[in-house]
Design a protein around this motif. Structure first.
Motif: not given
Lengths: 132, 274
Positions: A23, A27, A85-88, A91-92, A94-95
């Motif tokens: 991820l 990113g 590719e990363l999606t929204i 991204e969440e 990954l956080k």
């Protein structure tokens, strides 16, 4: 998905931590699987040797879970490949992975601090024995 | 609705025979009435057949590099990597020494008297030249100078098995003790195998530079002229022939192979879908 990550944060096996690593790489920039395997093996944070089967299996799983998305990209020269590719949602996720890894880092640092104190006490004890 | 006289012609690597047939089972349900002609060959031989004027709609090869070397742009415009694999040493339960062979001692075991092993024809089949590359890489990896030459001299004559599928069949019938095959083939034939180190088995793009050290001389487009092919991670690719009468149908078939259904079929057949 994020709840699952946190619930398993006591111990992250290689098979799961590779998802966080992929991820992060996605990113940084979209990539196809071949390139991701090369990039992952060049990082200083890889959990172990990333083989093609493990990377592609995790990419398919994350694609299915909506953490990443993919499409076929026709190569200007060379073969067409599936580009990820990363999606929204990714991204969440990954956080959450980063939080989880930070917690683990803190635990490991606490352990090392306690261990170093233990080592000092052992050394002091040994000196005491030598003196007597 | 498909006309009853429509025939989709597919040229495929022998190693992809089961995958193509399983995909066609699904594809036929979506396209009733469509007919197919399948030709399974060693991929290098297949590419040369296209160059010689044979006509197909879909071309699925065991080495993506063959498209660039022989087919693009004149015969195929675009091609897609859809699966990966690795070279393993397949054997059967009656193979001599099968109880002792491991991923560390395989070279010594294969070179023992009475033990037989084989590879496919490197001039016709990527599995054949990839096996020669594996032997070259093993020579470096295990620091065994001369290993590749000894393996070449000791193995069955390479022309015995034109493609790896023929060799897998021979191994399952006990005609040879050990065979250098794709991992997917040993799974499809239910044969046990020795997994080689990643630096040797041509599976991992992380070792692309290491694999590149291996080089094999092959017959070029003209048999009198040779070409040097270097080691690369194993990747299978598919494309539509320029001028295909059934471009949309061919594209639908490739969409199936590279989609979710195709991925499941590839996994069932022991490949790594890309």
């Amino acid at each position: 998905m994020n709840e699952v990550i946190l619930s398993k944060s006591e111990l992250i096996p290689i098979e799961r931590s590779i998802q966080a690593e992929l991820l992060l790489l996605l990113g940084q920039r979209p990539s196809h699987g071949y390139e991701l395997i090369q990039r992952l093996n060049e990082t200083s944070f890889k959990s172990g040797e990333a083989d093609a089967a493990t990377v592609y299996r995790n990419l398919r799983r994350m694609d299915k879970d909506g953490l990443i998305k993919s499409h076929w990209e026709v190569g200007e020269s060379g073969p067409g490949r599936r580009l990820y590719e990363l999606t929204i949602h990714g991204e969440e996720s990954l956080k959450v992975w980063a939080q989880c890894i930070a917690q683990q880092k803190e635990k490991l640092e606490n352990f090392m601090q306690a261990y170093l104190q233990f080592e000092i006490s052992l050394s002091t004890r040994a000196k005491g024995v030598n003196v007597t | 609705m498909i006309g009853s006289n429509q025939t989709l012609r597919i040229l495929h690597a022998g190693a992809l025979e089961r995958v193509v047939k399983k995909c066609l089972e699904h594809f036929t349900k979506q396209n009733p009435g469509l007919k197919f002609e399948l030709e399974g060959v060693g991929s290098r031989e297949g590419a040369k057949r296209l160059l010689a004027g044979e006509e197909y709609d879909i071309i699925a090869l065991a080495d993506q590099a063959l498209f660039e070397e022989l087919l693009v742009p004149k015969l195929v415009e675009n091609y897609f990597v859809f699966a990966a694999d690795q070279i393993v040493i397949g054997y059967n339960h009656s193979s001599r020494g099968s109880a002792e062979i491991t991923s560390k001692n395989w070279a010594d075991m294969l070179l023992k008297p009475q033990v037989t092993f084989a590879r496919s024809d490197h001039h016709l089949d990527p599995c054949g030249y990839r096996t020669l590359m594996v032997w070259q890489l093993a020579e470096i990896f295990y620091d065994k100078p001369g290993l590749c030459s000894i393996m070449e001299d000791t193995s069955f004559p390479y022309s015995t098995y034109p493609k790896s599928l023929d060799l897998a069949g021979a191994l399952s019938k006990g005609k040879v003790d050990y065979a250098f095959l794709y991992s997917s083939q040993t799974k499809q034939f239910g044969l046990p195998s020795i997994i080689l180190p990643a630096k040797v088995n041509l599976s991992n793009p992380a070792y692309a530079d290491f694999y590149n050290q291996a080089a094999v001389s092959l017959e070029g487009i003209m048999p009198s002229k040779s070409v040097i092919v270097h080691g690369k991670p194993i990747e299978f690719a598919i494309g539509i022939a320029n001028g295909s009468e059934y471009y949309e149908l061919s594209k639908s078939f490739i969409d199936l192979l590279t989609g979710l259904e195709g991925n499941l079929i590839l996994e069932e057949c022991g490949f790594i879908p890309c």
